[in-house]
Design an enzyme around this catalytic site. Structure first.
Site, PDB file in Angstrom:
ATOM      1  N   ARG A 110       1.017  -1.002   0.146  1.00 46.68           N
ATOM      2  CA  ARG A 110       0.138  -0.091  -0.023  1.00 46.68           C
ATOM      3  C   ARG A 110       0.989   1.242  -0.031  1.00 46.68           C
ATOM      4  NH1 ARG A 110      -2.297  -3.372   3.766  1.00 46.68           N
ATOM      5  NH2 ARG A 110      -4.045  -4.227   3.753  1.00 46.68           N
ATOM      6  N   SER A 179       6.518  -5.145   7.690  1.00 48.73           N
ATOM      7  CA  SER A 179       6.807  -6.435   8.452  1.00 48.73           C
ATOM      8  C   SER A 179       7.670  -7.351   8.240  1.00 48.73           C
ATOM      9  CB  SER A 179       5.405  -6.438   8.119  1.00 48.73           C
ATOM     10  OG  SER A 179       4.271  -4.791   7.660  1.00 48.73           O
ATOM     11  N   ASP A 232       4.896  -2.886  10.879  1.00 47.36           N
ATOM     12  CA  ASP A 232       3.492  -2.788  11.045  1.00 47.36           C
ATOM     13  C   ASP A 232       2.785  -2.688  12.261  1.00 47.36           C
ATOM     14  OD1 ASP A 232       4.333  -5.368  11.122  1.00 47.36           O
ATOM     15  OD2 ASP A 232       2.846  -6.408   9.650  1.00 47.36           O
TER      16      ASP A 232
HETATM   17  P1  ADP Z   1      -0.941  -8.229   5.411  1.00 48.36           P
HETATM   18  O1  ADP Z   1      -1.094  -9.069   6.098  1.00 48.36           O
HETATM   19  O2  ADP Z   1      -0.556  -9.267   4.218  1.00 48.36           O
HETATM   20  O3  ADP Z   1      -0.764  -6.719   5.007  1.00 48.36           O
HETATM   21  P2  ADP Z   1      -4.108  -7.667   5.486  1.00 48.36           P
HETATM   22  O4  ADP Z   1      -3.500  -7.791   6.797  1.00 48.36           O
HETATM   23  O5  ADP Z   1      -5.223  -7.210   4.589  1.00 48.36           O
HETATM   24  O6  ADP Z   1      -2.936  -7.898   4.797  1.00 48.36           O
HETATM   25  O7  ADP Z   1      -4.401  -9.406   5.801  1.00 48.36           O
HETATM   26  C1  ADP Z   1      -4.665 -10.465   4.783  1.00 48.36           C
HETATM   27  C2  ADP Z   1      -4.735 -12.063   4.932  1.00 48.36           C
HETATM   28  O8  ADP Z   1      -5.736 -11.803   6.665  1.00 48.36           O
HETATM   29  C3  ADP Z   1      -4.523 -12.778   3.861  1.00 48.36           C
HETATM   30  O9  ADP Z   1      -3.375 -13.201   3.865  1.00 48.36           O
HETATM   31  C4  ADP Z   1      -6.072 -13.310   5.032  1.00 48.36           C
HETATM   32  O10 ADP Z   1      -5.116 -14.427   5.431  1.00 48.36           O
HETATM   33  C5  ADP Z   1      -6.685 -13.403   6.379  1.00 48.36           C
HETATM   34  N1  ADP Z   1      -7.910 -12.888   5.858  1.00 48.36           N
HETATM   35  C6  ADP Z   1      -8.157 -12.094   4.534  1.00 48.36           C
HETATM   36  N2  ADP Z   1     -10.067 -12.106   4.643  1.00 48.36           N
HETATM   37  C7  ADP Z   1     -10.222 -13.306   5.052  1.00 48.36           C
HETATM   38  C8  ADP Z   1     -11.280 -13.426   5.366  1.00 48.36           C
HETATM   39  N3  ADP Z   1     -12.327 -13.441   4.748  1.00 48.36           N
HETATM   40  N4  ADP Z   1     -11.590 -14.571   6.258  1.00 48.36           N
HETATM   41  C9  ADP Z   1     -10.348 -15.054   6.904  1.00 48.36           C
HETATM   42  N5  ADP Z   1      -9.709 -14.946   6.957  1.00 48.36           N
HETATM   43  C10 ADP Z   1      -8.631 -13.972   6.147  1.00 48.36           C
HETATM   44 MG    MG Z   2      -0.602  -5.420   6.718  1.00 49.55          MG
END
Ligand code: ADP
Ligand code: MG
Length: 521
Positions: A110, A179, A232
C-alpha cells in the site's frame, strides 16, 4: 409354460435384482459409515491434540511474559527477539503537514498520503492505493523488489491532487512500514534479519532496507526522505495512540502475526543507548517466533513447518496467522482423504498441494450456516473439484476448520494477556502498587516485572489491532475475545481490543510526521 409360471419367474428375477441392489446400497452405506467413522476418529484425535483449556492457556500466558523478559535482557536470550524500535515518542495529535507511507506487508503493498491539521484539524484528508505484490518478486532480487515499490510510490505521488500540499521548503517525508524482522540501528535505518510469510529475496537479508528503498526512489529521479522505518505493529500502535492515549499494544493478525508494546526503557537491559527523555521505548516483539513447550503442537504443525520456507522458525505464527490456518485444515483433510477415503479414490490431486486451501475459503466454510452446508460443498468443488460429499462429511470439514480456528484464536488471546501481564495491566496487580517480582524469583503464576505506578493505575488498556484475519474472520475474533475474558475475568472490562483498520499505514505516516526533519509548528 403357463403364464403364471412365467410371471413367478419374473417375480423371482426381480426380487433377486432388488436384493442385489439393496446389498449394494447397504454395502455402500456401510462403507460410507466406516469412512465417516475413521474420519471422526482422526477428527477427535486432532481436537484432543489442539485442546487449549484455561489451565494450558495460563501456561502460555506465563511463558510469553517470561520469554519477553528474557528477550529484553540479552540479545538471543529468547526466541522472542524483543527488538527496540528507536520509537520513543508516539504521535499525539499535534502533527501537521503532508506525509506519506509505504506499507509492505505480506499479501498487498500500500501507498498512502495524509494531510494532517494538528489538534484542531487532525486528519484533514487521506488517500491510499493498494497493489498486489507480483509473486515472482517475493522470490526475486532485492533490486527488483525495491524498484517495484519505488515505481508504485513515485507514480502515486505523480497523481497527487491539489488538496494535498507540502509546506514551502518541505521535502516529501515517508514512513516505511516493513513488516518483517529488522534490526534497527536508528529510527530510519535497519537491516533485514530474515524473511517470513513466503518471501525469500535472499540478497536483501543483512541489507539496510531504508537505503535499498532510498536507492530505488533516487533511480527514478525523485527526492524523498524516509523519516521512519516501522514494523506494521508499530504503525498500528502509533495509529491507535494518535486518537487514544490508552493504546499500549499493537497487534497484527493478518497474513502473519506480530505484536509490539510500550515498554519502560529501563526494563530493556540489553539497550546500550541513552535512556530516552520519555523513559519509554516501543518494542517489536516478533512474537510470531514465540515458542513454548505448552503450545499444543500436532503432526499437522510438524509437517507444515518441515515444508515451510523457514523451518524451525515462527512456530507461533504458523499456528495463528492467516497464511497458515487454511493449510493446517488442509493437512487434516489430506489425512482423512488418505486413511478414510472421504473424498473418494484416488485422493484429489490438488488437495495434496501445500497452501491450496486459503484461509478466506476456510473461513467461508466455517461460517456456513445453511442446513445442507452448501458453501462447504461449493468450496470443495471450486478448489479441489470434489463433488458428491455427504452432509456428514461436510460437517466433519467444518469441525476441522473450527478446531484450527479456535486453537489459533485462543493462543493469540493468551499472547495478548501475556503482554498485559508483563506490563502489569492484566488486573492481577494491586491498583497503583508497585509490585516487584523479578524473573529469577518468579513463581510463574505471579510473574510481574517491576512496574511504575502509572502502568498499574487500574485504567483502561487498549490494544490496537489490524489485519485481515481479525477483521474478516468473525469466529476467530469471537473465540479470541472469549478467551481474553476467560483469562482476565473481571479485569477484562478494562481491556479493549480495537480494530484500527489500516492503522499500520497511517501510523507510519504519523511517525514520519513526528520524526520529520522539517517540523511544522
Ligand atoms: P497483510 O497481512 O498481508 O498486510 P492483511 O492484513 O490484509 O494483509 O491480511 C490479509 C490476510 O488476512 C490474508 O492473507 C488472509 O489470510 C486473511 N484474510 C483475509 N480475508 C479473510 C477472510 N475473509 N477470512 C479469513 N481470513 C482472511
Ligand atoms: Mg498488513
Amino acid at each position: 409354460m403357463t403364464q403364471s409360471k412365467v410371471m413367478t419367474g419374473v417375480y423371482i428375477a426381480c426380487a433377486a435384482a432388488a436384493c442385489a441392489a439393496a446389498a449394494v446400497i447397504v454395502s455402500r452405506r456401510l462403507k460410507v459409515r466406516s469412512q465417516k467413522c475413521t474420519a471422526r476418529k482422526i477428527l477427535l484425535e486432532f481436537q484432543e491434540a489442539c485442546y487449549t483449556p484455561l489451565a494450558r492457556l495460563r501456561q502460555v500466558v506465563d511463558a510469553m511474559a517470561v520469554e519477553m523478559h528474557a528477550g529484553l535482557v540479552s540479545e538471543g536470550g529468547s526466541k522472542l527477539k524483543m527488538l527496540p524500535t528507536y520509537i520513543d515518542r508516539l504521535p499525539d495529535g499535534h502533527e501537521r503537514g503532508l506525509y506519506y507511507a509505504v506499507d509492505l506487508g505480506g499479501t498487498n503493498f500500500r501507498v498512502l498520503r495524509v494531510q494532517l491539521g494538528g489538534l484542531e484539524g487532525r486528519v484533514i484528508k487521506q488517500e491510499y492505493e493498494e497493489v498486489a505484490i507480483p509473486p515472482e518478486l517475493m522470490l526475486g532480487t532485492s533490486e527488483q523488489l525495491f524498484d517495484f515499490i519505488a515505481k508504485e510510490l513515485v507514480s502515486f505521488v505523480a497523481r497527487e491532487g491539489q488538496d494535498f500540499r507540502l509546506h514551502a521548503g518541505q521535502n516529501r517525508e515517508i514512513g516505511f512500514t516493513f513488516s518483517f524482522p529488522v534490526k534497527q540501528t536508528a529510527v530510519n535505518s535497519g537491516t533485514l534479519l530474515q524473511w517470513t510469510k513466503g518471501f525469500k529475496v535472499n540478497d536483501a537479508v543483512g541489507e539496510d532496507v531504508v537505503a535499498a528503498l532510498q536507492r530505488g526512489i533516487e533511480r527514478r529521479g525523485y527526492k524523498m526522505r524516509i523519516a521512519a522505518l516501522v514494523n506494521d505493529t508499530v504503525g498500528t500502535l502509533a495509529g491507535g495512540r494518535y486518537w487514544n492515549n490508552d493504546v499500549m499494544i499493537g497487534v497484527i493478525l493478518g497474513t502473519g502475526t506480530n505484536a509490539c508494546y510500550v515498554e519502560r526503557a529501563e526494563a530493556v537491559s540489553k539497550w546500550a543507548g541513552d535512556i530516552p527523555k520519555s523513559g519509554e521505548m516501543v518494542i517489536n516483539m516478533e512474537w510470531g517466533n514465540f515458542w513454548s513447550s505448552h503450545l499444543p503442537r500436532t503432526y499437522v504443525d510438524e509437517s507444515l513447518d518441515n515444508e515451510s520456507l523457514n523451518p524451525g522458525e515462527y512456530g507461533f505464527e504458523k499456528m495463528i496467522s492467516g497464511m497458515y490456518l487454511g493449510d493446517c485444515v488442509r493437512r487434516v483433510l489430506v489425512r482423512m482423504a488418505q486413511e478414510a477415503c472421504i473424498f473418494g479414490t484416488p485422493v484429489p490431486h490438488k488437495l495434496l498441494e501445500a497452501f491450496s486451501l486459503m484461509t478466506p475459503d476456510m473461513s467461508k466454510m466455517h461460517h456456513d450456516d445453511s442446513s445442507d452446508l452448501k458453501v462447504v460443498a461449493e468450496v470443495l468443488k471450486r478448489v479441489y473439484g470434489i463433488q458428491n460429499t455427504t452432509v456428514g462429511i461436510r460437517k466433519i470439514v467444518v469441525a476441522v476448520c473450527d478446531t484450527v480456528c479456535q486453537r489459533g484464536a485462543r493462543l493469540a488471546a493468551a499472547g495478548i494477556v501475556g503482554i498485559l501481564k508483563k506490563i502489569g495491566r492484566d488486573g492481577s496487580a494491586a491498583n497503583g502498587v508497585i509490585k516487584r517480582n523479578t524473573f529469577e524469583q518468579s513463581d510463574m503464576n505471579g510473574f510481574h516485572d517491576e512496574v511504575p505506578v502509572h502502568y498499574t493505575s487500574g485504567g483502561r488498556t487498549v490494544v490496537a489491532m489490524d489485519g485481515g484475519l481479525y477483521e474478516h474472520y468473525t469466529k476467530f475474533r469471537n473465540y479470541m475475545q472469549e478467551a481474553v475474558v476467560e483469562l482476565l475475568g473481571e479485569g477484562s472490562k478494562n481491556v479493549v481490543i480495537e480494530l484500527s483498520k489500516d492503522g499500520s499505514g497511517i501510523g507510519a505516516a504519523l511517525l514520519a510526521a513526528s520524526h520529520a526533519e522539517y517540523v511544522i509548528s
